[in-house]
Design an enzyme around this catalytic site. Sequence first.
Site, PDB file in Angstrom:
ATOM      1  N   CYS A  96     -56.741 115.102  -6.912  1.00 37.09           N
ATOM      2  CA  CYS A  96     -57.119 116.296  -7.665  1.00 37.09           C
ATOM      3  C   CYS A  96     -56.650 117.524  -6.905  1.00 37.09           C
ATOM      4  O   CYS A  96     -56.735 117.601  -5.684  1.00 37.09           O
ATOM      5  CB  CYS A  96     -58.618 116.332  -7.928  1.00 37.09           C
ATOM      6  SG  CYS A  96     -59.581 117.179  -6.682  1.00 37.09           S
ATOM      7  N   GLU A  97     -56.128 118.465  -7.680  1.00 42.83           N
ATOM      8  CA  GLU A  97     -55.555 119.647  -7.037  1.00 42.83           C
ATOM      9  C   GLU A  97     -56.626 120.646  -6.611  1.00 42.83           C
ATOM     10  O   GLU A  97     -56.333 121.602  -5.920  1.00 42.83           O
ATOM     11  CB  GLU A  97     -54.526 120.313  -7.959  1.00 42.83           C
ATOM     12  CG  GLU A  97     -55.097 120.898  -9.225  1.00 42.83           C
ATOM     13  CD  GLU A  97     -53.993 121.416 -10.154  1.00 42.83           C
ATOM     14  OE1 GLU A  97     -52.862 120.911 -10.076  1.00 42.83           O
ATOM     15  OE2 GLU A  97     -54.288 122.315 -10.948  1.00 42.83           O
ATOM     16  N   HIS A  98     -57.869 120.409  -7.010  1.00 40.92           N
ATOM     17  CA  HIS A  98     -58.928 121.351  -6.627  1.00 40.92           C
ATOM     18  C   HIS A  98     -59.506 121.040  -5.260  1.00 40.92           C
ATOM     19  O   HIS A  98     -59.915 121.942  -4.537  1.00 40.92           O
ATOM     20  CB  HIS A  98     -60.047 121.331  -7.676  1.00 40.92           C
ATOM     21  CG  HIS A  98     -59.578 121.713  -9.039  1.00 40.92           C
ATOM     22  ND1 HIS A  98     -59.961 121.053 -10.189  1.00 40.92           N
ATOM     23  CD2 HIS A  98     -58.706 122.673  -9.428  1.00 40.92           C
ATOM     24  CE1 HIS A  98     -59.364 121.610 -11.232  1.00 40.92           C
ATOM     25  NE2 HIS A  98     -58.597 122.579 -10.796  1.00 40.92           N
ATOM     26  N   HIS A  99     -59.607 119.763  -4.918  1.00 40.89           N
ATOM     27  CA  HIS A  99     -60.235 119.380  -3.647  1.00 40.89           C
ATOM     28  C   HIS A  99     -59.344 118.497  -2.780  1.00 40.89           C
ATOM     29  O   HIS A  99     -59.729 118.116  -1.688  1.00 40.89           O
ATOM     30  CB  HIS A  99     -61.537 118.609  -3.912  1.00 40.89           C
ATOM     31  CG  HIS A  99     -62.514 119.346  -4.775  1.00 40.89           C
ATOM     32  ND1 HIS A  99     -62.590 119.158  -6.138  1.00 40.89           N
ATOM     33  CD2 HIS A  99     -63.437 120.281  -4.461  1.00 40.89           C
ATOM     34  CE1 HIS A  99     -63.528 119.950  -6.634  1.00 40.89           C
ATOM     35  NE2 HIS A  99     -64.060 120.644  -5.650  1.00 40.89           N
ATOM     36  N   GLN A 137     -56.614 115.459 -14.219  1.00 39.69           N
ATOM     37  CA  GLN A 137     -56.334 114.347 -15.130  1.00 39.69           C
ATOM     38  C   GLN A 137     -55.861 114.826 -16.507  1.00 39.69           C
ATOM     39  O   GLN A 137     -54.970 114.219 -17.102  1.00 39.69           O
ATOM     40  CB  GLN A 137     -57.586 113.468 -15.247  1.00 39.69           C
ATOM     41  CG  GLN A 137     -57.313 112.150 -15.967  1.00 39.69           C
ATOM     42  CD  GLN A 137     -58.562 111.297 -16.097  1.00 39.69           C
ATOM     43  OE1 GLN A 137     -59.315 111.151 -15.139  1.00 39.69           O
ATOM     44  NE2 GLN A 137     -58.792 110.757 -17.271  1.00 39.69           N
ATOM     45  N   HIS A 165     -63.288 109.767 -10.263  1.00 39.36           N
ATOM     46  CA  HIS A 165     -62.895 110.877  -9.391  1.00 39.36           C
ATOM     47  C   HIS A 165     -63.779 110.946  -8.152  1.00 39.36           C
ATOM     48  O   HIS A 165     -64.997 111.020  -8.276  1.00 39.36           O
ATOM     49  CB  HIS A 165     -63.006 112.196 -10.169  1.00 39.36           C
ATOM     50  CG  HIS A 165     -61.968 112.332 -11.243  1.00 39.36           C
ATOM     51  ND1 HIS A 165     -61.051 113.341 -11.258  1.00 39.36           N
ATOM     52  CD2 HIS A 165     -61.697 111.554 -12.322  1.00 39.36           C
ATOM     53  CE1 HIS A 165     -60.256 113.197 -12.312  1.00 39.36           C
ATOM     54  NE2 HIS A 165     -60.632 112.122 -12.971  1.00 39.36           N
ATOM     55  N   CYS A 167     -64.121 113.422  -6.321  1.00 44.39           N
ATOM     56  CA  CYS A 167     -64.832 114.719  -6.367  1.00 44.39           C
ATOM     57  C   CYS A 167     -66.229 114.560  -6.917  1.00 44.39           C
ATOM     58  O   CYS A 167     -67.110 115.337  -6.604  1.00 44.39           O
ATOM     59  CB  CYS A 167     -64.218 115.692  -7.354  1.00 44.39           C
ATOM     60  SG  CYS A 167     -62.537 115.928  -7.342  1.00 44.39           S
TER      61      CYS A 167
HETATM   62 ZN    ZN Z   1     -61.603 117.804  -7.435  1.00 40.46          ZN
END
Ligand code: ZN
Length: 210
Positions: A96-99, A137, A165, A167
Amino acid sequence: MNEFLSDCPDDRESAPSESFRVDLDRIRNAVREILIAVGENPDREGLLETPDRVARMYAEVFRGLHQDPRVHLAKRFTQKYDEMVTVRDISYSSFCEHHLLPFSGKAHVAYLPAGKVVGLSKIPRIVDVLSRRPQVQEKLTEQIADLLMEELDVLGVAVVMEGTHSCMTVRGVQKPGSTYITSAMRGAFRENVATRMEVLSLIHGGSRGV
Ligand code: ZN
């Protein structure tokens, strides 16, 4: 002198070596900084090789950034087959590009050919290249659908992805076991309800727990 990793044998087909460059030294330094920042001692025995391992891991899991998925779709076969082609249960793993935490699961891809088909192994290759990048995703699902829609001579494309995920399990809401489902319908699959229902029943027919 920085060391660059450009030696993944599987990827030569789609990764011109000059463009497949990951700055391992820069990652090693950054990981060492993170360890110090969280209060660890990067020089203790167990962590000594961690920056190097993480650098090589990132080079591997983000190698899709340096690959063009379209090369896998260049070779097509003329075939008098105009029924739906479905490839189910394609395993994928992404970050995931956020975390920068992993998510993984199965992708199901269907398309309606208009005279030409691609080799079946090419669809998993596309999923692999696009998932080996920082992703979310929903975006990954749409990118697969749009790429096939643009590059293949097709009447429609359907992509359904299931993912779990990290996350959601190691941080934040901490809800292990949830499966996240995304879909992208293009062309005939978007316009025609019967076609969409047909592909969804094909995909979900053998997919336990969805
Ligand atoms: Zn994430």
